[in-house]
Design an enzyme around this catalytic site. Structure first.
Site, PDB file in Angstrom:
ATOM      1  N   HIS A   3       0.838  -1.209   0.000  1.00 30.69           N
ATOM      2  CA  HIS A   3       0.000   0.000   0.000  1.00 30.69           C
ATOM      3  C   HIS A   3       0.868   1.253   0.000  1.00 30.69           C
ATOM      4  CE1 HIS A   3      -3.643   2.352   1.114  1.00 30.69           C
ATOM      5  NE2 HIS A   3      -2.743   3.138   1.709  1.00 30.69           N
ATOM      6  N   GLU A   4       1.821   1.316   0.910  1.00 30.41           N
ATOM      7  CA  GLU A   4       2.651   2.508   1.020  1.00 30.41           C
ATOM      8  C   GLU A   4       3.603   2.641  -0.172  1.00 30.41           C
ATOM      9  OE1 GLU A   4       1.928   4.713   3.058  1.00 30.41           O
ATOM     10  OE2 GLU A   4       0.587   3.547   4.332  1.00 30.41           O
ATOM     11  N   HIS A  48       1.833   4.558  -2.828  1.00 37.17           N
ATOM     12  CA  HIS A  48       1.930   5.998  -2.605  1.00 37.17           C
ATOM     13  C   HIS A  48       3.311   6.517  -3.004  1.00 37.17           C
ATOM     14  CE1 HIS A  48      -1.907   6.271  -0.704  1.00 37.17           C
ATOM     15  NE2 HIS A  48      -1.569   5.658   0.426  1.00 37.17           N
TER      16      HIS A  48
END
Length: 442
Positions: free
Chosen positions: A28-29, A32
């Site tokens: 997920h990170e 980003h």
């Protein structure tokens, strides 16, 4: 309730939970981070975990990659962020020149900020799609014809067909494909053997064998009555409350009729007969066409008495399967949330950290395949949760970006602080509610 499943201990459950969560958070990170970098936004910190830093290094782009002591989440801190939730550091941004401000999260163009925010959940979905596609690529798909692959290990008195046999009829019903075999699961009589017409090595013959859908355990659901009782994949259920069973539907009927009452199972396992007692649990199951049905279940899935012959799957078909499986999880999750809000199903379907940790450990205890599958399911759920339009979550930031696109300017700093505080309270309330479910729901 049992805070730690019977299959293992606290350490095993925590390790499985942390491993699953860390993988999902990292993906997920990274979404980003990498989309932000591609968009010209500088990431100062990429952290797995919160709190004191255990290990770190700075890469050539000037980003500090670190592992922190509390492994229950993570974050990417971009230039100009005041905190891990991407709050605005006004003083720091004001001190930047024009070129540096462009490299900050709050000074970048709207499209870059929106793409960077959306990338986290999108990468979660991509992980799920890749895992589901990988499974079908590795295992292949069953061929259309009803040909016997490897027979499963069964008691000596249970007559089965041989590998390579082509089934042409069962109990007088013509069989043209494996789908026809599956469709007979409810139609054939519950007797020790059925008459099969087959082709074996090019020779047509009639033989007797067990029903296609015998009560063999093909999978055990985490946190189910079957798992708590100790049933395992490969177990063959021979009797319920002393009554012999020959087809899986007999087991299902007995479970439904019990309405939660205790059932005594006689089970064959690796040449031994074992006895188990368990009580079915009432569960809400998502339907393929939408909605839910509530049934009494013990938490096992049955299957054929043989493994079907399989053939390789192409990349496109595998990708389509991955997308479809991910889409079904999203659809059933949203449907479940709506049905809980309207009271159509129990709010106990919402799990908190304890329930997720138990499920992580349960999946890991059944093998690497089950654990990886669980990670893919949880990754979809995390991606979906982050898209909810709640300030603090990615969906809340996207809502602010949508407002900016329409109004031509972002919400004021004062309004953002209020919204973020409200969002944090909502998120904490949801977590507390889920935690209460973990403690008090049966």
């Amino acid at each position: 309730m049992e805070f730690i499943p019977q299959f293992g201990n606290v350490a095993f459950t925590l390790v499985a939970f942390i491993a699953a969560l860390s993988i999902i958070v990292a993906i997920h990170e990274y979404g980003h981070y990498i989309v932000g970098r591609w968009s010209g936004i500088h990431a100062e910190v990429f952290s797995i975990g919160f709190g004191p830093v255990l290990a770190s290094r700075v890469d050539r782009h000037g980003t500090r990659w670190q592992i922190a002591a509390l492994p229950f989440g993570g974050y990417v801190k971009f230039l100009g962020d005041a905190d891990a939730a991407s709050g605005k550091d006004g003083a720091a941004i004001d001190a930047l020149d024009v070129a540096e401000r462009r490299r900050s999260m709050h000074g970048a163009p709207l499209w870059a900020r929106a793409a960077t925010v959306a990338a986290g959940p999108v990468f979660n979905f991509i992980l799920s799609i890749l895992v589901f596609a990988g499974f079908v690529l590795a295992s292949g798909q069953a061929i259309e014809e009803a040909r016997v692959g490897t027979p499963k290990a069964l008691p000596a008195d249970m007559q089965v067909l041989q590998e390579g046999d082509l089934i042409t009829s069962i109990d007088g019903t013509p069989i043209a494909s494996l789908a026809d075999v599956r469709s007979l699961s409810e139609a054939v009589p519950s007797v020790p053997t059925l008459s099969y017409e087959i082709e074996r090595d090019g020779v047509a013959m009639t033989v007797d064998a067990v029903a296609p859908w015998i009560p063999v355990v093909e999978a055990v659901t985490p946190q189910s009555a079957a798992m708590a009782a100790g049933l395992e994949v490969g177990d063959v259920i021979r009797a319920i409350d002393g009554e012999p069973v020959y087809a899986f539907r007999q087991l299902r009927s007995a479970v439904e009729a019990s309405e939660g009452g205790a059932l005594a199972l006689d089970v064959w396992r690796d040449g031994e007969m074992l006895e188990f007692t368990l009580s079915p649990r009432r569960m809400d199951l998502p339907l393929a066409e939408g909605g839910f049905e509530t049934r009494w279940l013990i938490g096992i899935r049955g299957g054929l008495f043989f493994e079907p012959v399989t053939e390789p799957v192409g990349l496109l078909d595998a990708a389509q399967y991955g997308v479809a499986q991910t889409g079904f999880i999203i659809q059933s999750s949203l449907s479940g949330l709506w049905h809980m809000i309207t009271g159509a199903i129990s709010s106990c379907n919402l799990q908190g950290p304890i329930g997720i940790a138990e499920t992580s450990g349960a999946a890991a205890s059944q093998g690497l395949d089950d654990f990886i599958w669980f990670i893919a399911v949880l990754s979809t759920a995390v991606g979906l949760l982050n898209l909810f339009p709640i300030p603090v979550l990615d969906g809340g930031h996207l809502l602010f970006h949508a407002y900016e696109a329409v109004a031509g300017k972002p919400p004021s700093d004062k309004a953002l602080k209020i919204f973020m505080s409200v969002g944090l309270m909502l998120l904490l309330s949801l977590m507390l509610f889920a935690l209460t479910n973990d403690i008090f729901c049966p």
